[in-house]
Design an enzyme around this catalytic site. Structure first.
Site, mmCIF file in Angstrom:
data_model
loop_
_atom_site.group_PDB
_atom_site.id
_atom_site.type_symbol
_atom_site.label_atom_id
_atom_site.label_comp_id
_atom_site.label_asym_id
_atom_site.label_seq_id
_atom_site.Cartn_x
_atom_site.Cartn_y
_atom_site.Cartn_z
ATOM 1 N N ASN A 147 0.869 -1.075 -0.114
ATOM 2 C CA ASN A 147 0.090 0.088 -0.002
ATOM 3 C C ASN A 147 0.907 1.457 -0.163
ATOM 4 O OD1 ASN A 147 0.959 0.020 2.747
ATOM 5 N ND2 ASN A 147 -1.218 -0.404 3.496
ATOM 6 N N ARG A 285 3.420 7.426 11.386
ATOM 7 C CA ARG A 285 2.737 6.898 12.787
ATOM 8 C C ARG A 285 2.412 8.069 13.525
ATOM 9 N NH1 ARG A 285 1.074 3.379 10.246
ATOM 10 N NH2 ARG A 285 1.660 0.935 10.405
ATOM 11 N N GLN A 314 -5.590 3.878 18.179
ATOM 12 C CA GLN A 314 -6.349 3.654 17.260
ATOM 13 C C GLN A 314 -7.400 2.338 17.678
ATOM 14 O OE1 GLN A 314 -3.806 5.310 13.411
ATOM 15 N NE2 GLN A 314 -4.738 3.161 13.533
ATOM 16 N N HIS A 333 -7.504 6.444 9.910
ATOM 17 C CA HIS A 333 -6.329 5.498 9.110
ATOM 18 C C HIS A 333 -6.703 5.011 8.050
ATOM 19 C CE1 HIS A 333 -2.440 2.974 10.072
ATOM 20 N NE2 HIS A 333 -2.598 3.421 8.892
HETATM 21 P P1 NDP Z 1 10.307 1.838 3.852
HETATM 22 O O1 NDP Z 1 10.836 0.934 4.927
HETATM 23 O O2 NDP Z 1 10.400 1.699 2.486
HETATM 24 O O3 NDP Z 1 10.814 3.149 4.194
HETATM 25 C C1 NDP Z 1 11.107 3.635 5.511
HETATM 26 C C2 NDP Z 1 12.469 4.688 5.525
HETATM 27 O O4 NDP Z 1 12.688 5.120 6.688
HETATM 28 C C3 NDP Z 1 13.613 3.769 5.088
HETATM 29 O O5 NDP Z 1 13.784 4.341 3.859
HETATM 30 C C4 NDP Z 1 14.548 4.147 6.208
HETATM 31 O O6 NDP Z 1 15.807 4.379 5.669
HETATM 32 C C5 NDP Z 1 14.001 5.332 6.837
HETATM 33 N N1 NDP Z 1 14.186 5.608 8.194
HETATM 34 C C6 NDP Z 1 14.023 4.662 9.138
HETATM 35 N N2 NDP Z 1 14.329 5.485 10.462
HETATM 36 C C7 NDP Z 1 14.804 6.711 10.152
HETATM 37 C C8 NDP Z 1 15.341 7.744 10.901
HETATM 38 N N3 NDP Z 1 15.504 7.544 12.086
HETATM 39 N N4 NDP Z 1 15.777 8.826 10.050
HETATM 40 C C9 NDP Z 1 15.405 8.932 8.886
HETATM 41 N N5 NDP Z 1 15.033 7.925 8.004
HETATM 42 C C10 NDP Z 1 14.630 6.824 8.594
HETATM 43 O O7 NDP Z 1 9.020 1.852 4.479
HETATM 44 P P2 NDP Z 1 7.588 2.715 3.533
HETATM 45 O O8 NDP Z 1 7.836 3.636 3.139
HETATM 46 O O9 NDP Z 1 6.742 1.367 3.166
HETATM 47 O O10 NDP Z 1 6.527 2.848 4.983
HETATM 48 C C11 NDP Z 1 7.157 3.673 5.916
HETATM 49 C C12 NDP Z 1 6.055 3.808 7.231
HETATM 50 O O11 NDP Z 1 5.008 4.340 6.763
HETATM 51 C C13 NDP Z 1 5.924 2.369 7.618
HETATM 52 O O12 NDP Z 1 6.716 2.094 8.618
HETATM 53 C C14 NDP Z 1 4.375 2.581 8.360
HETATM 54 O O13 NDP Z 1 4.767 3.057 9.655
HETATM 55 C C15 NDP Z 1 3.950 3.845 7.406
HETATM 56 N N6 NDP Z 1 2.789 3.273 6.708
HETATM 57 C C16 NDP Z 1 1.467 3.842 6.943
HETATM 58 C C17 NDP Z 1 0.652 3.502 6.046
HETATM 59 C C18 NDP Z 1 -0.845 4.146 6.180
HETATM 60 O O14 NDP Z 1 -1.903 3.554 5.838
HETATM 61 N N7 NDP Z 1 -0.978 5.405 6.722
HETATM 62 C C19 NDP Z 1 0.481 2.350 5.235
HETATM 63 C C20 NDP Z 1 1.829 1.864 5.134
HETATM 64 C C21 NDP Z 1 2.798 2.262 5.673
HETATM 65 P P3 NDP Z 1 17.003 3.650 5.077
HETATM 66 O O15 NDP Z 1 16.267 3.045 3.798
HETATM 67 O O16 NDP Z 1 17.950 4.666 4.615
HETATM 68 O O17 NDP Z 1 17.438 2.579 5.999
#
Ligand code: NDP
Length: 394
Positions: A147, A285, A314, A333
């Protein structure tokens, strides 16, 4: 034979199945980075149908019962007398959705001695105590990418809704008004603004790509810097940390997973460092921001708007301050559970179950915790330090 406990949001108030607005959804052929779509042996639902609620059962009943497994589906997840708590002690598998999270706390894991697999139907497994899962050897998996584009589209919509003052303008129409000045007094063009992405992962990068044609100045931060070719293609300004990005942009969009490093990253001090009149959109989140600091910054006019679809807990109580704070464009959400997304994470959940039940490996890109440590996508996106426990009041 396994007992699978599936926690889903309740059916629509208007009854199930709904009258669908469209007859089909587009057929996709892969994800933007080349990852393949879910590959279960088959599915028992119609793509585009509402399978994420209790009566939809994620389309899993026929498959599980034909193989002799037990499926229990409920939306009742709060408190010791909930169906979730009553069914948990002999469950082998728990499946839950971030939209209606069954918080799998350390206490609950301790009361589930048979639990071996926790599946997130969607993305974001922070509702599972990952420390406790690691200690117990429980596998945690989610449907990476299922998603991501759904959320990216919602994010762009909410950025525009805030900057262009959509919600208040729409309200005037519903009230029978034609109050152009009331609408226009907080309406701006996005063009030319500085827009910053916290965590340019799958969703964050998709938001950057979607915003590039708007002629904005794009900024981002991320644990590991993007390829220089992508930076050049999208004309991105990289920031080594969130603090540097936050003070240099007009719009912040948050896309990091919730883990100890991101918990309350946007506190009162970070908000105060931002430009007056900045906007924040958070579809990642809720606990990445400080709930009350957001309300205060909107009330005193330092922030011009806040939108997103993630709350804590939630569902939030009816008196949650984000329901009534000024200049918000909040939704429940829902961004990651469009009917389009449900088809993908429903199929992905079945793919994970098929693999696990037949003793085959789950795809690396779906793993968060496996074999007693962070694994797969979880190993790059999450950290654990033993202090963050979902439902612990954090
Ligand atoms: P990804 O794993 O593709 O991306 C997460 C990114 O966060 C990674 O690129 C990682 O960097 C980066 N990251 C982690 N910690 C840090 C930090 N402290 N500072 C900077 N960057 C950081 O996940 P998605 O993009 O698929 O999803 C992200 C989040 O979105 C999910 O974890 C979830 O909580 C939320 N989400 C919400 C949804 C909704 O319905 N609202 C649905 C789906 C997801 P690096 O790659 O360099 O390690």
């Amino acid at each position: 034979m396994a007992k699978v406990l599936l926690v889903l949001y309740p059916d629509p108030l208007t009854g199930y199945p709904p009258a669908y607005a469209r007859d089909s959804i587009p057929v996709l052929h892969g994800y933007p980075d080349g990852q393949t779509l879910p590959t279960p042996s088959s599915i028992d639902f119609t793509p585009g149908h509402l399978i994420g609620c209790v009566s939809g059962e994620l389309g899993l009943r026929t498959f599980l019962e034909a193989a002799g497994h037990q499926l229990v589906v409920t939306s009742d997840k709060e408190g010791p007398d909930s169906v979730f708590d009553r069914e948990l002690p002999d469950a082998d598998v728990v499946i839950s959705q971030p939209f209606w999270p069954a918080y799998l706390t350390a206490d609950r894991i301790a009361k589930a001695p048979r639990l071996k697999l926790a599946i997130t139907a969607g993305i974001g497994s922070d509702h599972v105590d990952l420390d406790a899962a690691i200690q117990r050897g429980i596998t945690v998996a989610e449907e990476t990418y299922s998603n991501s584009i759904s959320v990216a589209e919602h994010t762009v919509m909410q950025i525009l809704a805030l900057v262009r003052n959509f919600v208040a303008s729409h309200r005037w129409v519903e009230q029978g008004g034609w109050n152009i000045a009331d609408c226009a007094q907080r309406a701006y063009d996005l063009e030319g603004m500085d827009v910053g992405i916290i965590a340019a992962g799958r969703i964050g990068l998709a938001v950057l790509r979607r915003l590039a044609p708007f002629s904005v100045n794009l900024h981002y931060t991320k644990t590991h810097r993007l390829d220089r070719a992508v930076e050049r293609e999208l004309n991105l300004t990289y920031h080594p940390d969130t603090a540097s990005l936050a003070r240099n942009v007009d719009v912040v969009s948050i896309h990091a997973p919730l883990h100890p490093q991101t918990y309350r990253l946007f506190d009162a001090a970070m908000l105060a460092s931002m430009r007056r009149g900045a906007y924040i959109v958070n579809t990642a989140r809720a606990e990445i921001v400080d709930r009350d600091a957001i309300v205060a910054a909107l009330t005193d006019g330092h922030l011009a708007g806040y939108a997103g679809d993630v709350w804590y807990p939630q569902p939030p109580p009816t008196d949650h301050p984000w329901r009534s704070m000024p200049h918000n464009a909040m939704t429940p959400h829902v961004s990651g559970t469009t009917l389009s997304a449900q088809a993908r994470y429903g199929a992905g959940t079945r793919e994970i179950l098929e693999a696990w039940l037949s003793g085959k490996p789950i795809r690396q890109e779906y793993l968060i915790v496996d074999g007693g440590h962070l694994a797969g996508v979880g190993a790059t996106s999450y950290t654990v330090d033993g202090t963050t426990s979902p439902g612990s009041g954090h």
